[in-house]
Design a protein around this motif. Structure first.
Motif, PDB file in Angstrom:
ATOM      1  N   ARG A   1       0.747  -1.283   0.023  1.00  0.00           N
ATOM      2  CA  ARG A   1       0.030   0.024  -0.044  1.00  0.00           C
ATOM      3  C   ARG A   1       1.015   1.057  -0.041  1.00  0.00           C
ATOM      4  NH1 ARG A   1      -1.502   2.086   5.399  1.00  0.00           N
ATOM      5  NH2 ARG A   1       0.077   1.123   6.815  1.00  0.00           N
ATOM      6  N   ILE A   2       0.361   2.222  -0.560  1.00  0.00           N
ATOM      7  CA  ILE A   2       0.971   3.590  -0.707  1.00  0.00           C
ATOM      8  C   ILE A   2       0.510   4.278   0.508  1.00  0.00           C
ATOM      9  CG2 ILE A   2       1.511   5.646  -1.819  1.00  0.00           C
ATOM     10  CD1 ILE A   2       1.557   3.953  -4.448  1.00  0.00           C
ATOM     11  N   ARG A   3       1.567   4.897   1.437  1.00  0.00           N
ATOM     12  CA  ARG A   3       1.073   5.692   2.749  1.00  0.00           C
ATOM     13  C   ARG A   3       1.717   6.766   2.843  1.00  0.00           C
ATOM     14  NH1 ARG A   3       4.223   4.352   6.642  1.00  0.00           N
ATOM     15  NH2 ARG A   3       5.334   2.236   6.632  1.00  0.00           N
ATOM     16  N   ALA A   4       1.300   7.809   3.826  1.00  0.00           N
ATOM     17  CA  ALA A   4       2.319   8.653   4.139  1.00  0.00           C
ATOM     18  C   ALA A   4       3.390   8.022   5.004  1.00  0.00           C
ATOM     19  CB  ALA A   4       1.674   9.770   4.846  1.00  0.00           C
TER      20      ALA A   4
ATOM     21  N   VAL B   1       5.944  13.201   1.752  1.00  0.00           N
ATOM     22  CA  VAL B   1       6.628  12.014   1.546  1.00  0.00           C
ATOM     23  C   VAL B   1       5.862  10.730   1.594  1.00  0.00           C
ATOM     24  CG1 VAL B   1       8.917  10.744   2.270  1.00  0.00           C
ATOM     25  CG2 VAL B   1       8.655  13.284   2.806  1.00  0.00           C
ATOM     26  N   PHE B   2       5.713   9.777   0.429  1.00  0.00           N
ATOM     27  CA  PHE B   2       5.026   8.702   0.575  1.00  0.00           C
ATOM     28  C   PHE B   2       5.907   7.537   0.130  1.00  0.00           C
ATOM     29  CE2 PHE B   2       1.997  12.188  -0.659  1.00  0.00           C
ATOM     30  CZ  PHE B   2       0.756  11.542   0.199  1.00  0.00           C
ATOM     31  N   VAL B   3       5.472   6.201   0.968  1.00  0.00           N
ATOM     32  CA  VAL B   3       6.119   5.257   0.818  1.00  0.00           C
ATOM     33  C   VAL B   3       5.366   4.006   0.137  1.00  0.00           C
ATOM     34  CG1 VAL B   3       7.762   5.596   2.588  1.00  0.00           C
ATOM     35  CG2 VAL B   3       5.794   4.413   3.222  1.00  0.00           C
ATOM     36  N   VAL B   4       5.930   3.104  -0.470  1.00  0.00           N
ATOM     37  CA  VAL B   4       5.431   1.887  -0.712  1.00  0.00           C
ATOM     38  C   VAL B   4       5.551   0.868   0.334  1.00  0.00           C
ATOM     39  CG1 VAL B   4       5.315   0.095  -2.483  1.00  0.00           C
ATOM     40  CG2 VAL B   4       5.544   2.158  -3.191  1.00  0.00           C
ATOM     41  N   ASP B   5       4.708   0.337   1.169  1.00  0.00           N
ATOM     42  CA  ASP B   5       4.647  -0.175   2.112  1.00  0.00           C
ATOM     43  C   ASP B   5       4.135  -1.748   1.932  1.00  0.00           C
ATOM     44  OD1 ASP B   5       4.314  -1.791   4.438  1.00  0.00           O
ATOM     45  OD2 ASP B   5       3.350   0.081   5.707  1.00  0.00           O
ATOM     46  N   MET B   6       5.189  -2.701   1.895  1.00  0.00           N
ATOM     47  CA  MET B   6       5.139  -4.075   1.486  1.00  0.00           C
ATOM     48  C   MET B   6       4.882  -4.941   2.597  1.00  0.00           C
ATOM     49  SD  MET B   6       7.790  -4.041  -1.594  1.00  0.00           S
ATOM     50  CE  MET B   6       7.010  -5.397  -2.343  1.00  0.00           C
ATOM     51  N   GLY B   7       4.699  -4.471   3.944  1.00  0.00           N
ATOM     52  CA  GLY B   7       4.428  -5.451   4.789  1.00  0.00           C
ATOM     53  C   GLY B   7       5.508  -5.424   5.900  1.00  0.00           C
ATOM     54  N   GLN B   8       6.445  -5.888   5.486  1.00  0.00           N
ATOM     55  CA  GLN B   8       7.720  -6.357   6.273  1.00  0.00           C
ATOM     56  C   GLN B   8       8.921  -5.028   6.096  1.00  0.00           C
ATOM     57  OE1 GLN B   8       8.072  -8.376   8.787  1.00  0.00           O
ATOM     58  NE2 GLN B   8       5.779  -9.016   8.349  1.00  0.00           N
ATOM     59  N   ASP B   9       8.629  -4.512   5.050  1.00  0.00           N
ATOM     60  CA  ASP B   9       9.812  -3.455   4.196  1.00  0.00           C
ATOM     61  C   ASP B   9       9.143  -2.573   3.337  1.00  0.00           C
ATOM     62  OD1 ASP B   9      12.350  -2.560   3.903  1.00  0.00           O
ATOM     63  OD2 ASP B   9      13.038  -4.087   2.762  1.00  0.00           O
ATOM     64  N   LEU B  10      10.044  -1.698   2.993  1.00  0.00           N
ATOM     65  CA  LEU B  10       9.569  -0.572   1.959  1.00  0.00           C
ATOM     66  C   LEU B  10      10.058  -0.921   0.756  1.00  0.00           C
ATOM     67  CD1 LEU B  10       9.726   2.673   3.935  1.00  0.00           C
ATOM     68  CD2 LEU B  10       7.854   1.469   3.925  1.00  0.00           C
ATOM     69  N   GLY B  11       9.245  -0.667  -0.379  1.00  0.00           N
ATOM     70  CA  GLY B  11       9.886  -0.858  -1.721  1.00  0.00           C
ATOM     71  C   GLY B  11      10.025   0.122  -2.523  1.00  0.00           C
TER      72      GLY B  11
END
Length: 153
Positions: A8-11, A49-59
């Protein structure tokens, strides 16, 4: 990327900082932002600033400036190398551009390494136009040429 991977993409949050630093070093090994710069940018522009949250890590991550007189700049878009060319950059750019559109931004600029054909193609597909003067020599210092691109929102 596996079909089972949830993202998911989140702040971004302060807890994401070590991951953003790592992503930046992976994506830009010859010229990553120093840790303190990323810390200050995250602290100064937390809503940009947004991140791709992949659960255990950021992509991946994207970082922009807040609006100033209707303008904003994309400062960085970094995707983990094994995840590049899978649409994450497009998703992050779409999210930040949508967000900037709600902030009364009318123009977005960015700079890109002139030989980064993949990034340039992505930005063009999103509507960015290259500066008619072509790449700017030594834009970020000796030998660090950059192509400037602009998008009207």
């Amino acid at each position: 990327m596996s079909q089972e991977t949830r993202l998911r993409i989140r702040a971004a949050t302060e807890e994401d900082l070590p991951h953003i630093v790592r992503l930046d070093e992976e994506a830009f090994p010859t010229a990553p932002y120093p840790y303190f710069v990323l810390r200050q940018l995250l602290a100064s522009f937390p809503d940009f600033v947004f991140v791709v949250d992949m659960g255990q890590d950021l992509g991946g991550y994207v970082l922009s400036t807040p609006p100033n007189a209707g303008r904003s700049s994309i400062l960085s878009l970094g995707i983990s190398p094994p995840l590049q060319r899978q649409g994450l950059g497009r998703q992050l750019m779409t999210r930040i551009l949508d967000h900037l559109g709600t902030q009364d931004v009318h123009s977005v600029t960015l700079s890109v390494e002139p030989r980064n054909d993949t990034a340039i193609a992505l930005y063009r597909s999103l509507g960015f136009a290259s500066d008619p003067g072509g790449p700017r020599p030594d834009y970020f210092g000796p030998g660090a040429d950059r192509l400037l691109m602009t998008l009207a929102l």
